[in-house]
Design a protein around this motif. Sequence first.
Motif, short mmCIF file in Angstrom:
data_model
loop_
_atom_site.label_atom_id
_atom_site.label_comp_id
_atom_site.label_asym_id
_atom_site.label_seq_id
_atom_site.Cartn_x
_atom_site.Cartn_y
_atom_site.Cartn_z
N PHE A 269 0.85 -1.19 0.00
CA PHE A 269 0.00 0.00 0.00
C PHE A 269 0.88 1.24 0.00
O PHE A 269 1.95 1.26 0.61
CB PHE A 269 -0.88 -0.04 1.25
CG PHE A 269 -1.96 1.00 1.31
CD1 PHE A 269 -2.85 1.18 0.26
CD2 PHE A 269 -2.11 1.79 2.44
CE1 PHE A 269 -3.87 2.12 0.33
CE2 PHE A 269 -3.13 2.73 2.53
CZ PHE A 269 -4.00 2.90 1.47
N LEU A 270 0.44 2.28 -0.68
CA LEU A 270 1.29 3.45 -0.86
C LEU A 270 1.47 4.30 0.40
O LEU A 270 2.39 5.14 0.45
CB LEU A 270 0.76 4.31 -2.01
CG LEU A 270 -0.42 5.24 -1.79
CD1 LEU A 270 -0.70 6.04 -3.06
CD2 LEU A 270 -1.65 4.58 -1.29
N LEU A 271 0.63 4.11 1.40
CA LEU A 271 0.79 4.83 2.67
C LEU A 271 1.30 3.89 3.74
O LEU A 271 0.96 2.70 3.77
CB LEU A 271 -0.55 5.44 3.12
CG LEU A 271 -1.17 6.52 2.24
CD1 LEU A 271 -2.51 6.96 2.83
CD2 LEU A 271 -0.23 7.70 2.09
N ASP A 272 2.12 4.43 4.63
CA ASP A 272 2.64 3.64 5.74
C ASP A 272 1.64 3.73 6.90
O ASP A 272 1.61 4.72 7.63
CB ASP A 272 4.01 4.18 6.17
CG ASP A 272 4.65 3.33 7.25
OD1 ASP A 272 4.16 2.19 7.47
OD2 ASP A 272 5.61 3.80 7.89
N ALA A 482 1.27 12.77 -5.26
CA ALA A 482 -0.08 13.04 -5.76
C ALA A 482 -1.01 11.86 -5.49
O ALA A 482 -2.17 12.04 -5.11
CB ALA A 482 -0.04 13.36 -7.25
N ALA A 483 -0.50 10.64 -5.68
CA ALA A 483 -1.31 9.45 -5.41
C ALA A 483 -1.60 9.33 -3.92
O ALA A 483 -2.73 9.02 -3.52
CB ALA A 483 -0.59 8.21 -5.92
N ARG A 484 -0.60 9.58 -3.09
CA ARG A 484 -0.81 9.50 -1.64
C ARG A 484 -1.85 10.53 -1.19
O ARG A 484 -2.74 10.22 -0.39
CB ARG A 484 0.51 9.72 -0.90
CG ARG A 484 1.54 8.62 -1.13
CD ARG A 484 2.75 8.82 -0.22
NE ARG A 484 3.75 7.79 -0.43
CZ ARG A 484 4.79 7.90 -1.24
NH1 ARG A 484 4.98 9.03 -1.93
NH2 ARG A 484 5.65 6.92 -1.38
N GLU A 485 -1.74 11.74 -1.72
CA GLU A 485 -2.67 12.79 -1.32
C GLU A 485 -4.09 12.47 -1.78
O GLU A 485 -5.07 12.81 -1.11
CB GLU A 485 -2.23 14.14 -1.87
CG GLU A 485 -3.17 15.29 -1.53
CD GLU A 485 -3.48 15.42 -0.05
OE1 GLU A 485 -4.59 15.92 0.26
OE2 GLU A 485 -2.65 15.03 0.80
N ARG A 488 -5.49 10.21 0.84
CA ARG A 488 -5.78 10.98 2.05
C ARG A 488 -7.00 11.87 1.86
O ARG A 488 -7.85 11.99 2.75
CB ARG A 488 -4.55 11.80 2.44
CG ARG A 488 -3.39 10.97 2.96
CD ARG A 488 -2.30 11.84 3.59
NE ARG A 488 -1.57 12.60 2.59
CZ ARG A 488 -0.35 12.30 2.16
NH1 ARG A 488 0.28 11.21 2.65
NH2 ARG A 488 0.26 13.04 1.26
N HIS A 489 -7.09 12.51 0.69
CA HIS A 489 -8.21 13.40 0.39
C HIS A 489 -9.53 12.61 0.42
O HIS A 489 -10.52 13.05 1.04
CB HIS A 489 -7.99 14.04 -0.98
CG HIS A 489 -9.03 15.03 -1.38
ND1 HIS A 489 -8.88 15.89 -2.45
CD2 HIS A 489 -10.26 15.31 -0.88
CE1 HIS A 489 -9.94 16.65 -2.57
NE2 HIS A 489 -10.81 16.31 -1.64
N ALA A 490 -9.56 11.46 -0.25
CA ALA A 490 -10.78 10.66 -0.27
C ALA A 490 -11.17 10.23 1.13
O ALA A 490 -12.35 10.28 1.51
CB ALA A 490 -10.58 9.45 -1.18
N MET A 491 -10.20 9.81 1.93
CA MET A 491 -10.50 9.38 3.30
C MET A 491 -11.04 10.54 4.13
O MET A 491 -12.03 10.38 4.87
CB MET A 491 -9.26 8.77 3.95
CG MET A 491 -9.51 8.14 5.32
SD MET A 491 -10.59 6.67 5.26
CE MET A 491 -9.46 5.47 4.54
N ARG A 492 -10.42 11.71 4.01
CA ARG A 492 -10.91 12.86 4.77
C ARG A 492 -12.36 13.17 4.39
O ARG A 492 -13.19 13.47 5.25
CB ARG A 492 -10.04 14.09 4.48
CG ARG A 492 -8.68 14.08 5.14
CD ARG A 492 -8.04 15.47 5.10
NE ARG A 492 -7.89 16.00 3.75
CZ ARG A 492 -6.82 15.84 2.99
NH1 ARG A 492 -5.77 15.17 3.46
NH2 ARG A 492 -6.77 16.36 1.78
#
Length: 500
Positions: A269-272, A482-485, A488-492
């Motif tokens: 997964f791209l986020l830790d 950009a992919a990580r953000e 994060r944006h969708a989750m927020r």
Amino acid sequence: MTEFVLVGGWFTGTHVWEATAAELTAAGAGAHAVALTGLDGPREDGTDLETHVADVLAVLDSIGADGRDVVLVGHDYGIHPAVAAADRRPGRVARIVHLDAGLPQDGVPALAAVPDQALRAELAGRAAGDGGVLAPPAHDEWRRWGSTDGLSDAALDRLTALAAPQPLGTLLQPLRLTGAAAALPSTAVLCTRNGVGIALVQAQVDFGDPALQALADPRVTFFELPTGHWPMLSCPADLARVLLRAAAGEGHRLTPAGTAEPPAHLRPFLLDVPERPRERTGRVDLYPADAGEPRPAVLFVHGGPVPADARPTPRDWPALTGYARYAAGEGVVAAVLDHRLHDVSDYPRAAEDVAAAVDTVRADPRVDADRIALWFFSGGGLLAADWLQAPPPWLRCLAATYPILAPLPNWGLPEGRFRPVEAVARAGALPVVLTRVGRESPEIAATVEEFRTAAGRHGADIELIDVPDARHAFETLDRDEAAREAVRHAMRSVLARLRS
């Protein structure tokens, strides 16, 4: 010199091959379109699959065996008599070309390849020898049999005018194979506007389905044509060039499962995100939040179809476990479902699994049953239609990431269900968080654009998150900021709607 034997599909006679055959002969090859009984010339009683196998064998036997390679080309239904003929004359065939066609199996009738699922079910009870026929499509019905992308109005008019009834025996009689044809080199020509491309086939092989591992044999090659289901009419010159290259052994070769780096769906997964406790109940994995009182919940619904034998199953894929751990770490209950979408005919069963999973999640005492979000991915996007059509009051948000939002042309789903493009008209005030990737396949991207257009027309509440340089399944393929953000944006956005 290469001799091409061309076997047409549903309702079509030799006329569909005229332009392609001319291109092949201009290049110095031979071209022989097979006149299939009942589709070319008068109808005969008792025509069945074996009749058409005999038609193909007659053409094969008429070609001299003086060192010329014979390439046998089958388009949609035509692949069934073509493979059966090759199975009986393996020494006469140098290669089989599956032209936007499936993989015929011993004992399985061609009816199984009919794209229209409702029609397939209707015909299943007929007898192979009852002498009936299936009427050809009307002018505006050809899309039920495949994408008409690329066909001019004149070509579609002529296809309709010359279409012949399909003898039911050709659809209902089981195919009989000895296995001899399986040893022959083969090529698949995929018409991508009909919904399938090389990347999708590679993904299916990567899932580990034993039945598809033969596709990664080095004797099997692949080509793509960016057109609909009738390339011999929409781009005959391009098709002829591809057939000549296939005859020469060219084409893309798939990578066998497990022989290279991890496939896309098993990469990190791209986020830790930290590990979280996980509880498994039936098809649902629950990731509780660190809270004493009931918390909102989000259910993640994977895409597909995913082969039934795929291991690990989707709820253990890094992207889905990553999303779930991320959500649980943000203070909501997360759930991941293993639904049974193993074939496009399984959408009703998968929808039942989603509904049952929602009930399981809402019944958990740690969940605030009045604050639920559903998050759909890829082919799971069609499962969002039921919830858009009649949003319950406890559904606070619906998210869709690189989704398919209308059935692809060759899926043949029954009318009236699994069509988010149509269902969004009744979504009302339900917030929808839609993540769109820029490097999407044109076929899937078109469904997303249709959905956005329909949503705008009906005043639906859509938040669009664009990731211009990201790919389908970008959470394990693209590791840039950009992919990580975007994640994060969708989750927020989803959590904000759950908490409001």
